[in-house]
Write an enzyme that holds these catalytic residues in place. Structure first.
Site, PDB file in Angstrom:
ATOM      1  N   GLY A  94       0.786  -1.119   0.064  1.00 41.97           N
ATOM      2  CA  GLY A  94      -0.008  -0.052   0.057  1.00 41.97           C
ATOM      3  C   GLY A  94       0.913   1.352   0.112  1.00 41.97           C
ATOM      4  N   HIS A  95       2.132   1.171   0.017  1.00 45.51           N
ATOM      5  CA  HIS A  95       2.880   2.554   0.056  1.00 45.51           C
ATOM      6  C   HIS A  95       3.795   2.322  -1.012  1.00 45.51           C
ATOM      7  CE1 HIS A  95       5.673   5.427   1.894  1.00 45.51           C
ATOM      8  NE2 HIS A  95       4.497   5.804   2.572  1.00 45.51           N
ATOM      9  N   PHE A  96       3.749   2.420  -2.052  1.00 41.68           N
ATOM     10  CA  PHE A  96       2.603   2.995  -2.912  1.00 41.68           C
ATOM     11  C   PHE A  96       2.463   2.146  -4.057  1.00 41.68           C
ATOM     12  CE2 PHE A  96       4.553   6.858  -1.107  1.00 41.68           C
ATOM     13  CZ  PHE A  96       3.292   7.283  -0.309  1.00 41.68           C
ATOM     14  N   VAL A 104       7.555   2.594  -1.868  1.00 37.48           N
ATOM     15  CA  VAL A 104       8.651   3.278  -1.086  1.00 37.48           C
ATOM     16  C   VAL A 104       8.639   2.937   0.102  1.00 37.48           C
ATOM     17  CG1 VAL A 104       9.252   5.708  -0.440  1.00 37.48           C
ATOM     18  CG2 VAL A 104       8.459   5.373  -2.741  1.00 37.48           C
TER      19      VAL A 104
END
Length: 150
Positions: free
Chosen positions: A51-53, A58
């Site tokens: 989820g990041h990203f 990252v």
């Protein structure tokens, strides 16, 4: 004790963290009560990359800070090479945190932590993380050791 003697088995004895929160793979340098240099191999398999990203993975800055804090914990607990049953290492403050470079999957994150002082149960550390010898994050960390609630 030398850095070579602090392998992953010793890290697992000294830190209570486990997957997916264990963020130190190896100790590279160690001077008891003075400084430590550790390594985290950042892989695409880290759960936070989902989820990041999406499409642009990252490493979150808070995870870099957590890796630095775990390294500080190893420096503190590593002096005696044991962690008392139920002892946990808690953040009590972070000052001057700066993120200077993005950390991507495939990077090797090197954490460098130095003891600044120890007063009334609070450890203060100067910490920075690098990738390819470039500073990715720097901060002053304050931590304490407490017994876990029963």
């Amino acid at each position: 004790m030398t850095a070579a003697e602090i392998d992953i088995r010793q890290i697992l004895k000294l830190l209570p963290h486990r997957y997916p929160m264990l963020l130190v793979d190896r100790v590279l340098e160690f001077e008891p009560q003075k400084r430590i240099k550790t390594l985290k191999n950042v892989t695409i398999n880290e759960p936070f990359f989902q989820g990041h990203f999406p499409g642009q993975p990252v490493m979150p800055g808070v995870m870099i800070l957590e890796a630095l804090a775990q390294s500080a914990g190893l420096l503190t607990f590593g002096a005696d090479m044991e962690r008392k049953e139920g002892a946990l290492y808690y953040f009590v403050g972070i000052d001057g945190a700066r993120f200077k470079q993005v950390v991507y999957p495939g990077d090797q994150l090197h954490m460098n932590v130095t003891v600044e002082r120890y007063i009334r149960g609070i450890w203060k550390f100067k910490a920075f993380a690098t990738v390819d010898e470039k500073v990715a994050c720097e901060a002053e960390l304050m931590c304490t050791v407490k017994q876990a609630d029963a």
